[in-house]
Design an enzyme around this catalytic site. Structure first.
Site, mmCIF file in Angstrom:
data_model
loop_
_atom_site.group_PDB
_atom_site.id
_atom_site.type_symbol
_atom_site.label_atom_id
_atom_site.label_comp_id
_atom_site.label_asym_id
_atom_site.label_seq_id
_atom_site.Cartn_x
_atom_site.Cartn_y
_atom_site.Cartn_z
ATOM 1 N N HIS A 178 -4.575 5.548 -5.866
ATOM 2 C CA HIS A 178 -3.852 5.169 -6.562
ATOM 3 C C HIS A 178 -3.327 6.689 -7.335
ATOM 4 O O HIS A 178 -3.778 7.453 -7.177
ATOM 5 C CB HIS A 178 -4.494 4.869 -8.270
ATOM 6 N N TYR B 68 -11.093 -0.045 -14.120
ATOM 7 C CA TYR B 68 -12.551 -0.696 -13.265
ATOM 8 C C TYR B 68 -12.977 0.109 -15.286
ATOM 9 O O TYR B 68 -14.469 -0.360 -14.759
ATOM 10 C CB TYR B 68 -12.342 0.467 -12.528
ATOM 11 N N LYS C 31 1.036 2.492 0.158
ATOM 12 C CA LYS C 31 3.186 2.806 -1.242
ATOM 13 C C LYS C 31 3.152 3.668 -1.237
ATOM 14 O O LYS C 31 2.783 4.908 -1.154
ATOM 15 C CB LYS C 31 2.520 2.844 -2.693
ATOM 16 N N ARG D 77 -11.043 -5.981 -4.002
ATOM 17 C CA ARG D 77 -10.510 -4.659 -4.360
ATOM 18 C C ARG D 77 -10.924 -4.054 -6.140
ATOM 19 O O ARG D 77 -11.231 -3.456 -5.657
ATOM 20 C CB ARG D 77 -9.184 -4.337 -4.467
ATOM 21 N N HIS E 175 -6.884 -9.188 -3.846
ATOM 22 C CA HIS E 175 -7.067 -8.191 -4.868
ATOM 23 C C HIS E 175 -8.293 -8.459 -5.286
ATOM 24 O O HIS E 175 -8.946 -7.686 -5.805
ATOM 25 C CB HIS E 175 -5.883 -8.401 -5.978
ATOM 26 N N ARG F 66 -5.504 -2.667 0.181
ATOM 27 C CA ARG F 66 -5.099 -4.172 -0.356
ATOM 28 C C ARG F 66 -4.875 -4.733 1.193
ATOM 29 O O ARG F 66 -5.009 -4.671 2.108
ATOM 30 C CB ARG F 66 -3.539 -3.651 -0.717
#
Length: 297
Positions: free
Chosen positions: A269, A278, A171, A246, A243, A147
């Site tokens: 993720h 995706y 994250k 990415r 983004h 990111r």
């Protein structure tokens, strides 16, 4: 109410280690929620909130044209807030218990074609230190899928060119180790040897990998401005956001046979269902290719 929201945000930051961007999102959602409650006559404090008040607020959001995804995010923020209030014994009930979260429409992410990626990566002016930096940033984004918030937080110690990987904190303060491709390694070496020393300021000492023209750590806003300028220079007509690279990274890997679990790990993720979006992109692109080139399509 502002005091309780402030305590909740402090809890999210200290106890759960959420990023500043996530905290800003929570704060924005709860500010609009509390403003709505203040205009409700029966509400004297948060202990007076009932399910109907929250339903009215969600209806207000819908009337404003908010998407189901935005409404779902508001519900998640409000639910976490009221659970916190109950746990801290600030309130004696949780009014969100029987509120369902609307199913968010999952829009397919916008991705660049291979040719568009090449054009974008070739757009920085390598005769300038800032151009070498911009090229290095783009190459890292496309090589790793990290990111933009993770990119600008990279420090010198996070890049290991000899071993060919980058370490980033995503994250929830989760660490990821992601391999770098040869193109990214080469331009990073050039950036570190030739460009970064020229961008570095004698006034500031920083371990930040990517520096702005003042010699400070580059910001998200700074990167966004750079990206818009390069997209215009590359004459890319598609909507391009930080983004997009990415999304393109993940899509191009899967199109070339990469394992879904490996892509999930590189993207950071927590749930593989997030990565599976995706696979829908690759199927859509396959259909487009079939329709365009099959003689009896």
């Amino acid at each position: 109410m502002e005091h309780q929201v402030k305590d909740f945000l402090h809890f999210l930051q200290i106890e759960r280690g959420l990023s500043s961007n996530t905290l800003v999102s929570y704060e924005r959602d709860l500010k609009s929620y509390c403003n709505h409650l203040k205009n409700t006559e029966q509400i004297e404090d948060l202990n007076h909130v009932v399910r109907g008040n929250i339903i009215e607020f969600l209806a207000f959001l819908k009337d404003q044209g908010k998407s189901s995804k935005t409404i779902a995010r508001h519900i998640a923020s409000i639910r976490s807030f009221h659970q916190f209030l109950l746990r801290e014994k600030i309130t004696d009930h949780d009014p969100t218990v029987h509120i369902d979260t609307p199913k968010a429409e999952r829009s397919l992410p916008k991705v660049l074609s291979l040719d568009e990626v090449e054009t974008l990566l070739d757009s920085p002016n390598l005769q300038k230190p800032s151009g070498i930096r911009d090229k290095a940033m783009l190459e890292i984004l496309y090589a790793t899928g990290i990111r933009v918030s993770e990119l600008i937080e990279l420090n010198l110690e996070d890049v290991h060119l000899t071993m060919g990987f980058v370490r980033c904190i995503g994250k929830g303060n989760k660490e990821r180790i992601i391999p770098l491709g040869n193109h990214a390694i080469m331009i990073l070496k050039e950036y570190l040897e030739k460009a970064r020393p020229k961008l570095r300021s004698s006034k500031y000492r920083t371990d930040a990998l990517f520096l702005n023209h003042h010699g400070n750590r580059l910001t998200r806003q700074g990167f966004w401005k750079i990206l818009k300028g390069l997209a215009t220079k590359a004459n890319i007509q598609k909507e391009l956001t930080p983004h997009t690279l990415r999304h393109s990274f993940a899509t191009h890997l899967l199109e070339n046979g990469a394992d879904l679990r490996a892509v999930q790990e590189m993207l950071g993720h927590a749930d593989i269902s997030t990565t599976q979006i995706y696979t829908h992109v690759t199927k859509t692109r396959l259909k487009e290719v079939y329709s365009k080139f099959h003689p009896r399509a």
